[in-house]
Scaffold this active site. Sequence first.
Site, PDB file in Angstrom:
ATOM      1  N   TYR A 207      -1.237  -0.315  10.128  1.00  0.00           N
ATOM      2  CA  TYR A 207      -1.426  -0.900   8.783  1.00  0.00           C
ATOM      3  C   TYR A 207      -0.274  -0.469   7.881  1.00  0.00           C
ATOM      4  O   TYR A 207       0.312  -1.287   7.161  1.00  0.00           O
ATOM      5  CB  TYR A 207      -2.769  -0.434   8.237  1.00  0.00           C
ATOM      6  CG  TYR A 207      -3.002  -0.675   6.749  1.00  0.00           C
ATOM      7  CD1 TYR A 207      -3.328  -1.945   6.266  1.00  0.00           C
ATOM      8  CD2 TYR A 207      -2.921   0.373   5.833  1.00  0.00           C
ATOM      9  CE1 TYR A 207      -3.557  -2.151   4.905  1.00  0.00           C
ATOM     10  CE2 TYR A 207      -3.148   0.169   4.484  1.00  0.00           C
ATOM     11  CZ  TYR A 207      -3.463  -1.088   4.024  1.00  0.00           C
ATOM     12  OH  TYR A 207      -3.690  -1.287   2.688  1.00  0.00           O
TER      13      TYR A 207
ATOM     14  N   SER B 275       0.864  -1.184   0.000  1.00  0.00           N
ATOM     15  CA  SER B 275       0.000   0.000   0.000  1.00  0.00           C
ATOM     16  C   SER B 275       0.896   1.228   0.000  1.00  0.00           C
ATOM     17  O   SER B 275       1.988   1.214   0.590  1.00  0.00           O
ATOM     18  CB  SER B 275      -0.876   0.036   1.248  1.00  0.00           C
ATOM     19  OG  SER B 275      -1.499   1.309   1.358  1.00  0.00           O
TER      20      SER B 275
HETATM   21  P1  NAP Z   1     -11.332  -5.757  -0.031  1.00  0.00           P
HETATM   22  O1  NAP Z   1     -12.166  -5.174  -1.123  1.00  0.00           O
HETATM   23  O2  NAP Z   1     -11.685  -5.469   1.384  1.00  0.00           O
HETATM   24  O3  NAP Z   1     -11.209  -7.338  -0.312  1.00  0.00           O
HETATM   25  C1  NAP Z   1     -11.483  -8.206   0.605  1.00  0.00           C
HETATM   26  C2  NAP Z   1     -11.018  -9.583   0.155  1.00  0.00           C
HETATM   27  O4  NAP Z   1     -10.063 -10.053   1.094  1.00  0.00           O
HETATM   28  C3  NAP Z   1     -12.162 -10.546   0.201  1.00  0.00           C
HETATM   29  O5  NAP Z   1     -11.902 -11.593  -0.700  1.00  0.00           O
HETATM   30  C4  NAP Z   1     -12.102 -11.002   1.641  1.00  0.00           C
HETATM   31  O6  NAP Z   1     -12.818 -12.199   1.889  1.00  0.00           O
HETATM   32  C5  NAP Z   1     -10.610 -11.193   1.756  1.00  0.00           C
HETATM   33  N1  NAP Z   1     -10.114 -11.255   3.124  1.00  0.00           N
HETATM   34  C6  NAP Z   1     -10.331 -10.388   4.128  1.00  0.00           C
HETATM   35  N2  NAP Z   1      -9.721 -10.821   5.250  1.00  0.00           N
HETATM   36  C7  NAP Z   1      -9.087 -11.964   4.929  1.00  0.00           C
HETATM   37  C8  NAP Z   1      -8.324 -12.903   5.633  1.00  0.00           C
HETATM   38  N3  NAP Z   1      -8.051 -12.759   6.933  1.00  0.00           N
HETATM   39  N4  NAP Z   1      -7.849 -13.996   4.979  1.00  0.00           N
HETATM   40  C9  NAP Z   1      -8.133 -14.173   3.673  1.00  0.00           C
HETATM   41  N5  NAP Z   1      -8.856 -13.327   2.945  1.00  0.00           N
HETATM   42  C10 NAP Z   1      -9.334 -12.242   3.575  1.00  0.00           C
HETATM   43  O7  NAP Z   1      -9.812  -5.338  -0.178  1.00  0.00           O
HETATM   44  P2  NAP Z   1      -9.051  -4.540  -1.324  1.00  0.00           P
HETATM   45  O8  NAP Z   1      -9.274  -3.095  -1.113  1.00  0.00           O
HETATM   46  O9  NAP Z   1      -9.288  -5.156  -2.647  1.00  0.00           O
HETATM   47  O10 NAP Z   1      -7.561  -4.804  -0.852  1.00  0.00           O
HETATM   48  C11 NAP Z   1      -6.735  -5.802  -1.416  1.00  0.00           C
HETATM   49  C12 NAP Z   1      -5.307  -5.489  -1.001  1.00  0.00           C
HETATM   50  O11 NAP Z   1      -4.944  -4.178  -1.488  1.00  0.00           O
HETATM   51  C13 NAP Z   1      -5.075  -5.440   0.500  1.00  0.00           C
HETATM   52  O12 NAP Z   1      -3.838  -6.024   0.795  1.00  0.00           O
HETATM   53  C14 NAP Z   1      -5.040  -3.965   0.829  1.00  0.00           C
HETATM   54  O13 NAP Z   1      -4.284  -3.679   1.968  1.00  0.00           O
HETATM   55  C15 NAP Z   1      -4.408  -3.420  -0.436  1.00  0.00           C
HETATM   56  N6  NAP Z   1      -4.672  -2.001  -0.674  1.00  0.00           N
HETATM   57  C16 NAP Z   1      -5.934  -1.558  -0.869  1.00  0.00           C
HETATM   58  C17 NAP Z   1      -6.159  -0.211  -1.093  1.00  0.00           C
HETATM   59  C18 NAP Z   1      -7.538   0.361  -1.300  1.00  0.00           C
HETATM   60  O14 NAP Z   1      -7.689   1.608  -1.231  1.00  0.00           O
HETATM   61  N7  NAP Z   1      -8.551  -0.456  -1.575  1.00  0.00           N
HETATM   62  C19 NAP Z   1      -5.079   0.681  -1.105  1.00  0.00           C
HETATM   63  C20 NAP Z   1      -3.805   0.190  -0.902  1.00  0.00           C
HETATM   64  C21 NAP Z   1      -3.606  -1.167  -0.693  1.00  0.00           C
HETATM   65  P3  NAP Z   1     -14.376 -12.097   2.410  1.00  0.00           P
HETATM   66  O15 NAP Z   1     -15.177 -11.647   1.221  1.00  0.00           O
HETATM   67  O16 NAP Z   1     -14.702 -13.470   2.846  1.00  0.00           O
HETATM   68  O17 NAP Z   1     -14.388 -11.085   3.504  1.00  0.00           O
END
Ligand code: NAP
Length: 248
Positions: free
Chosen positions: A157, A143
């Site tokens: 985080y 991130s």
């Molecule tokens: P998200 O939309 O919240 O995606 C959630 C996904 O992760 C779902 O498949 C969820 O499963 C799964 N998950 C949650 N907790 C878990 C666990 N303990 N073990 C296995 N799977 C788990 O997340 P996202 O925004 O796409 O983020 C993906 C990655 O990008 C993360 O590493 C995040 O830190 C990084 N990131 C995101 C952003 C942003 O702004 N979105 C920015 C920078 C970095 P369920 O559906 O079963 O809950």
Amino acid sequence: MNDPGTVLITGGSRGIGAATARLAAAAGHAVCITYATQQRPADALVAEIVAAGGRAACLQANVGDPQVAETLLDRLPTALPPLYGLVNNAGITGPLGGFAQASRSTLEQVLDVNVLGTMLLTQQAVRRWCAAGRAGVVVNVSSIAATLGAPGEYVHYAASKAAVEAFTVGLAKELAEQGIRINAVSPGTTLTDIHAAAGEPGRPQRVAARIPMRRPGEAPEIAEAILWLLSDKASYVTGSVLKVAGGL
Ligand code: NAP
């Protein structure tokens, strides 16, 4: 033509992981996505990929549980081809707020999922690739918080993602000779459910003004970078952290 193999994407049922799964399947990979608790979006994505002619499966797995992370690869469906790539995408922030207010259980969960889960799963993949004498590719999802620090929001985080980046750089050097490439993508604020989970669904809109491009990213924009790092087009890239953050 050789089978391009399986790509395992943790947290691949929604958000950035789901966008990555769609692109990986379109590139010819078999994909295995994991989810933590919500089976429905995972099943729906598998059905969508299969209907489009791809190969996909899903597994329930909380990667924050060390036992689960250490045994996840044993559970890959045998019908899928050998593991080619691992995308450590599952990540959580915990509730938004100042560090003094963060609970110990939040700190533990964030470190367990983002850091220990990533390390243990990568270790399993690397052991298999080395034992089989096969090349492999890892993409860790970091991130932009790792460099900005996320003050007042979730510094724990940010610190966990900084650990992911250091892990990426060091392990890439350690394994470069074995033909195993390890890189990270560092997304900026992206339109996914993670902000609602942190307690502020409208956060991307609130922070848009401080993003040089003046808008949050879309999940497919992050996934394109992940796919490039997974692909042979990035054959000379290892130990890199690629910012995909609208200029942040
Ligand atoms: P998200 O939309 O919240 O995606 C959630 C996904 O992760 C779902 O498949 C969820 O499963 C799964 N998950 C949650 N907790 C878990 C666990 N303990 N073990 C296995 N799977 C788990 O997340 P996202 O925004 O796409 O983020 C993906 C990655 O990008 C993360 O590493 C995040 O830190 C990084 N990131 C995101 C952003 C942003 O702004 N979105 C920015 C920078 C970095 P369920 O559906 O079963 O809950």
